[in-house]
Design a protein around this motif. Structure first.
Motif: not given
Length: 469
Positions: A174-179
């Motif tokens: 899940d890349w949401r926080q990284a984005y």
């Protein structure tokens, strides 16, 4: 010099022909009836267009200054007040791609990021600093896509969705926080360069798969990311407003907005944004938030610098009417044309560059008829009396200056009178003309008619801006 004086004199004579005749059309302005606030008018220089303005392909410092004055000067140009930058996602600058600040994956969403900032951002940092020197205070940064390694298709082009939002599966996680962290880091680089990015968008035309940077995001998926981005901005101590969702057309944005509202995420948005390509602005969007038109141009027509020839999509008169209706019929708060200046054979820009030369379209002067006199913080006020061929709008600026815009789309001149009935009544008026022969020509004081009205003549296929002084 003689020809310029003659031109102004001819325009003045034409406007004074019917000074003492009864007006054919009465326009009533009531500043006590107020509508939406105005945030401004602007352009973009994304996809490395800022470097073209800077002179990468031959534009000299002298002509660069002239182009910048045309865009941002409040005395000789359009005095635009919004710059829309592109947040890069590509791992190269081939073609006209926008570089990512983290072109390579750190390995996983939880891994420590390693950012790579060149201080230029394809020339957009320089252009932002120059725009700020002209007084621009609104800077919107939009991402066309997340970096490819954060997406389902492992590519920043050709669509694909952000890993971690509804109905996606990525082996990398899940890349949401990284984005969200990626976007905050981008904002911090601009802050270090002296630019306060006031608005940030995480997706552009989310319904389209394109060969350039693009990312698919439906309303549910956008709501998923809004719930991550909003608290991340807050935790970073930023008051940057989130824009959403820059759909390719008004109808698409209306559907996106309805879905976000249904998901309970509208309160996380600061400004609703839309483009006018796939469906033009038509009516109002169902929201109490400010609405911006953030990208629109004639993408396909061959370059024209005409004000009026035969009502083609790129003509200045066409855009004057388009801008005005966007405010009066769709209640937008900002209008942003696609590119300010670029090397092009199409109508995608207001100014066409070619080596060390430039050509100004009448689209720029259509923008200037509004942007020079309708400043950030203005409010649209009531203006009545137009018809199918004569279009009117009016605004009161925060300093109390009232401006009225009247467009004549007819082949005939029209004698008009302005009546201020309610609210502030100007002590006097000046008028400014754009048509095939004039570019925001200052016509001086408007003649006072009977009972405190002002009388003028609106030439065929022309636009007048009246400014209370």
């Amino acid at each position: 010099m003689f020809s310029s004086i003659l031109l102004v004199a001819t325009a003045l004579d034409a406007l004074n022909v019917f000074t003492f005749a009864r007006a054919q059309l009465s326009i009533t302005i009531d500043s006590s009836l107020q509508y939406q606030h105005v945030d401004g008018f602007g352009i973009s220089a994304s996809f490395q267009r800022a470097q073209q303005i800077c002179g990468k392909y031959g534009l000299s410092p002298t002509n660069r200054t002239k182009v910048l004055d045309l865009l941002f000067s409040n005395t000789t140009g359009a005095s635009l007040t919004i710059l829309r930058n592109g947040i890069g996602s590509a791992n190269s600058s081939s073609l006209d791609y926008m570089n990512s600040i983290q072109p390579l994956s750190p390995g996983s969403p939880a891994a420590a990021p390693f950012y790579n900032w060149d201080g230029s951002d394809s020339g957009q940092v320089w252009l932002s600093q120059v725009a700020a020197s002209y007084g621009v205070k609104t800077f919107a940064a939009d991402a066309w896509s997340a970096p490819g390694y954060m997406k389902t298709n492992n590519d920043d082009t050709q669509g694909g969705s952000l890993c971690g939002v509804t109905n996606t599966f990525c082996t990398t996680g899940d890349w949401r926080q990284a984005y969200a962290d990626y976007l905050v880091q981008y904002l911090s680089y601009y802050a270090a360069a002296g630019i306060n990015v006031t608005h940030v968008g995480f997706v552009n035309e989310p319904e389209l798969h394109e060969r350039y940077a693009s990312m698919i995001s439906n309303s549910t998926q956008s709501a998923d990311f809004l719930r991550v981005l909003a608290p991340t901005l807050k935790a970073a101590g930023l008051d940057t407003k989130i824009t959403c969702c820059d759909a390719a057309g008004w109808k698409s944005q209306a559907r996106m907005l309805a879905g976000i509202q249904a998901a309970g995420a509208e309160s996380l948005i600061g400004v609703v944004t839309s483009h006018g390509y796939s469906s033009p602005l038509n009516g109002t969007l169902n929201t109490t938030l400010p609405v911006w038109q953030t990208e629109w141009s004639d993408l396909h027509g061959n370059w024209t610098d005409d004000w009026y020839f035969n009502h083609t999509a790129g003509e200045g008169l066409t855009w004057a009417v388009t801008i005005q209706k966007a405010f009066t019929e769709s209640n937008i708060s900002a209008f942003i044309y696609w590119q300010g200046a670029e090397m092009t054979g199409k109508n995608t820009a207001l100014i066409r560059l070619a080596g060390d030369s430039y050509e100004v379209s009448k689209r720029l002067w259509a923008m200037a008829q509004f942007s020079r006199f309708v400043r950030p913080g203005a409010v649209r006020i009531d203006a009545e009396g137009g018809n199918e061929e004569v279009h009117v709008s009016a605004f009161t600026n925060s300093d109390g200056v009232v401006t009225v815009q009247v467009i004549n789309n007819s082949t005939n001149a029209t004698d008009i009178e302005l009546i201020f009935d309610g609210g502030k009544i100007p002590a006097s008026l000046k008028s400014f003309l754009t048509d095939n022969e004039n570019d925001l020509t200052d016509l001086g004081q408007v003649t006072t008619g009977n009972n405190g009205t002002w009388e003028s003549t609106l030439l065929a296929r022309s636009m007048l801006s009246f400014v209370g002084v």
